[in-house]
Write a protein that holds these residues in place. Structure first.
Motif, PDB file in Angstrom:
ATOM      1  N   UNK A  38      35.321  39.975  35.963  1.00  0.00           N
ATOM      2  CA  UNK A  38      36.678  40.402  35.597  1.00  0.00           C
ATOM      3  C   UNK A  38      37.060  41.638  36.408  1.00  0.00           C
ATOM      4  N   UNK A  73      38.128  40.486  39.678  1.00  0.00           N
ATOM      5  CA  UNK A  73      39.482  39.939  39.592  1.00  0.00           C
ATOM      6  C   UNK A  73      40.509  41.064  39.609  1.00  0.00           C
ATOM      7  N   UNK A  74      40.200  42.168  38.924  1.00  0.00           N
ATOM      8  CA  UNK A  74      41.113  43.312  38.931  1.00  0.00           C
ATOM      9  C   UNK A  74      41.271  43.862  40.346  1.00  0.00           C
ATOM     10  N   UNK A  80      41.092  42.171  43.135  1.00  0.00           N
ATOM     11  CA  UNK A  80      42.007  41.294  43.874  1.00  0.00           C
ATOM     12  C   UNK A  80      43.446  41.471  43.405  1.00  0.00           C
TER      13      UNK A  80
END
Lengths: 101, 172
Positions: B40, B43-44, B46
């Motif tokens: 996660x 993902x942050x 990106x």
């Protein structure tokens, strides 16, 4: 932004549903709390994706607050688990039915 | 390229979430959650939320998950005696890590560039961090103070709940 917003929403939905299923199915209180963490993370992914999509940093601030609440929830929840374990020597949720009508 | 990263992170996040719910041993569940937290955070990154990625790793993986593992091991300790069979291995691994740390500390040529690059990446992410700080301390100042109150209440509540002999006066 090459990845559409809907992809993030679908991912968030999948993770959130997994958390709900964990809360409903598992009988170990610790796993239930972990599933609650899953749900909080799913909402956080949503917040950050929307924040990026709308170019507004407020969503990330809200993730910050959600993180604070998650930390508080974990501290209190684990204290409750320890208290329950002291009382009954088990963390199986089926053993705790005092509030069941 | 961005889509490749997204699909990798999304796949691992979804798989780890399923594992958290499906695995029987709570320790394995917690470790699957750890993998999920790291991805996660990726993902942050990106999504250009570098500050939140760092906070995610520090708070979630560093504090919350360690608390979970602590409680899992605290509660399981009385049921099975795994601890006694594992402690030679723990000593071996722990001493290896200590030796590694000492060697790394001795090699100052290695440690300083690592620290320097870490500081540089923090500076590189300042745009994000600065924006969050601006909004957090101006528009959301009151919720920020309320959040600190929540943490205080949670701290007091956890201490009182985990205290022994709640009904009786404490003698020690």
């Amino acid at each position: 932004m090459t990845v559409p917003l809907s992809y993030y929403l679908v991912l968030s939905g999948i993770v959130f549903l997994t958390g709900v299923i964990g809360v409903l199915l598992r009988r170990n209180i610790i796993i239930i709390l972990l599933s609650v963490e899953l749900m909080l993370n799913a909402t956080n992914i949503n917040f950050v994706a929307f924040s990026q999509y709308f170019h507004d940093v407020a969503g990330q601030v809200f993730v910050f607050f959600a993180l604070t609440v998650a930390a508080a929830e974990v501290a209190v929840g684990l204290a409750i688990i320890i208290a329950l374990y002291r009382a009954k020597s088990t963390i199986n949720i089926d053993e705790f039915q005092l509030l069941k009508w | 390229m961005e889509q490749v990263f997204f699909f990798y992170f999304a796949f691992v996040i979804a798989a780890a979430a399923v594992l958290v719910v499906a695995l029987r041993n709570p320790i394995y569940s917690a470790l699957a959650l750890l993998i999920m937290f790291f991805h996660v955070a990726g993902l942050y990154v990106t999504l250009h939320a570098e500050f939140l990625a760092a906070v995610q790793i520090v708070v979630y993986a560093g504090a919350i998950l360690v608390l979970y593992l602590f409680v899992v091991m605290l509660l399981n300790l009385r049921q099975d005696d795994r601890y006694h069979r594992q402690w030679p291995m723990a000593v071996a691994v722990g001493s290896t890590l200590v030796i590694e740390a000492v060697i790394l500390m001795a090699m100052k040529g290695w440690t300083t560039p690592v620290v320097a690059t870490g500081a540089e990446t923090t500076v590189g992410g300042t745009g994000n961090t600065e924006a969050i700080g601006d909004v957090l301390y101006s528009t959301y100042l009151f919720p920020f103070e309320v959040a600190s109150l929540i943490l205080l209440v949670a701290m007091i509540g956890a201490i009182i709940l985990a205290k022994k002999d709640l009904g009786e006066p404490a003698e020690s």
